[in-house]
Enzyme design. Structure first.
Site, PDB file in Angstrom:
ATOM      1  NE  ARG A 134     101.200  74.633 -64.629  1.00  0.00           N
ATOM      2  CZ  ARG A 134     101.396  73.960 -65.765  1.00  0.00           C
ATOM      3  NH1 ARG A 134     101.191  72.664 -65.805  1.00  0.00           N
ATOM      4  NH2 ARG A 134     101.766  74.580 -66.858  1.00  0.00           N
ATOM      5  CG  HIS A 155     105.193  71.115 -65.080  1.00  0.00           C
ATOM      6  ND1 HIS A 155     104.303  70.242 -64.483  1.00  0.00           N
ATOM      7  CD2 HIS A 155     106.340  70.409 -65.261  1.00  0.00           C
ATOM      8  CE1 HIS A 155     104.875  69.068 -64.321  1.00  0.00           C
ATOM      9  NE2 HIS A 155     106.109  69.130 -64.776  1.00  0.00           N
ATOM     10  CE1 TYR A 198     101.026  75.040 -70.303  1.00  0.00           C
ATOM     11  CE2 TYR A 198     103.259  75.025 -71.168  1.00  0.00           C
ATOM     12  CZ  TYR A 198     102.382  74.925 -70.099  1.00  0.00           C
ATOM     13  OH  TYR A 198     102.877  74.723 -68.839  1.00  0.00           O
TER      14      TYR A 198
END
Length: 345
Positions: free
Chosen positions: A255, A259, A268
């Protein structure tokens, strides 16, 4: 035919790198099919990129970005017949465009407007499930019904790697295998469940290893390779139609986008890894493949992009032209006898 890379836990690929890894080809796809796949992959990319802009302009609400997932969605959907069914998650919110759904319908869904409600039977696309993995038992039951009717249709359900950590995944996969339901369980493993990395979700070397526990075959494929995804899905669909039951496909990617529009992956994720992955994203990879094959020119690529942009402009105009929704509709199908606090009229 896909190449299998043993060093990457059996990852299958068709598209090479134009240098050291040669390009492959897929049986059953003519030049016209290859160009149609490009049109579809550009359409989904354009929808996603414009939706992020519309969110920033306050024209739609929080939006789940799927940038980099287009090859998985297009490759899998293209392997289905029109009569086959798709059960999407929120990450596949625009998959209906590949079945003729209007841009305005999907944008209206994200705007929370009733114009975004569609009849699943019109497109053979089920309603979008936002709770994680709840669509998997739905799809398993639907596929079992198809087997009982003997109608020859196949069902494909999309879910993310985080979905495999849910009980609904176990229930749906186990049920489908026991009942030999004509189901393709398609996992888009982008290696993050929001901010939870894959290694914090499972001790399995690869998610595809889980297939053996349900007595079904598993296939691991490069999720950024639209042709490898198509080939793997087509094989799974053929198996399902023969009455041999479900297949688990793990499509591996990374990814490289947030998100969703409310997420900041720099908190993160490895920023350097994200930038590295962006250099090999699926739309560019496929475009370079088509150019190496001599099928795509600058003029055709520009025409395809302009057509996709025009569809988006028309779609947002149509969505914003919808009259304001009646808030009471939220309750019309929820209560036979509405409580006093929400009665209207």
């Amino acid at each position: 035919m896909a190449q299998v890379l043993p060093a990457e836990t059996g990852l299958r690929r068709v598209i090479g790198d134009g240098e050291t890894v040669p390009d492959g080809a897929v049986d059953g796809l003519a030049d016209a099919d290859l160009l149609e796949l490009f049109r579809q992959i550009v359409l989904l990319r354009t929808y996603d990129e414009r939706s992020v802009v519309y969110h920033r302009q306050g024209r739609i609400g929080t939006y789940a970005i799927y940038w980099g997932h287009e090859a998985m969605q297009v490759g899998a959907a293209y392997a289905l017949d029109r009569e086959d069914w798709i059960f999407p998650s929120y990450r596949e919110s625009a998959i209906g465009l590949l079945r003729g759904m209007t841009v305005s319908s999907i944008l209206s869904w994200w705007r929370g407007h009733p114009a975004g409600w569609w009849n699943p039977r019109e497109f053979n696309v089920a309603s979008i499930c936002v709770p994680i993995a709840t669509q998997i038992p739905h799809a398993a039951g639907f596929a079992w019904g198809s087997r009982l009717r003997g109608d020859g249709t196949c069902t494909l359900v999309f879910f993310g790697d985080g979905g495999t950590s849910e009980g609904a995944f176990h229930e749906g996969a186990n049920f489908a295998a026991v009942m030999r339901a004509p189901l393709v369980l398609f996992c888009n493993n982008n290696q993050w469940a929001i901010s939870t990395p894959l290694e914090a979700q499972t001790a399995a070397v690869a998610l595809v290893d889980k297939a053996a526990g349900y007595g079904m075959p598993g296939v691991r494929v490069d999720g950024g390779d639209v042709l490898a995804v198509y080939e793997a899905t087509a094989e799974a669909v053929e198996r399902a139609r023969r009455g041999d039951g479900p297949t688990f496909i793990e499509a591996v990617t990374y990814r490289a986008a947030p998100h969703g529009t409310a997420d900041d992956p720099t908190a993160y994720a490895d920023v350097d890894r994200i930038e590295e992955e962006k250099q090999n994203e699926c739309v560019g990879r496929y475009e370079r493949y088509l150019r190496r094959r001599g099928l795509l020119t600058d003029e055709l690529a520009e025409q395809v992009r302009e057509e996709a942009l025009a569809m988006m402009r028309e779609g947002i105009a149509a969505a914003e032209a919808e009259p304001p929704a009646d808030p009471s509709e939220v309750f019309d199908h929820a209560y036979v006898d509405p409580p006093p606090g929400i009665r209207h009229g």
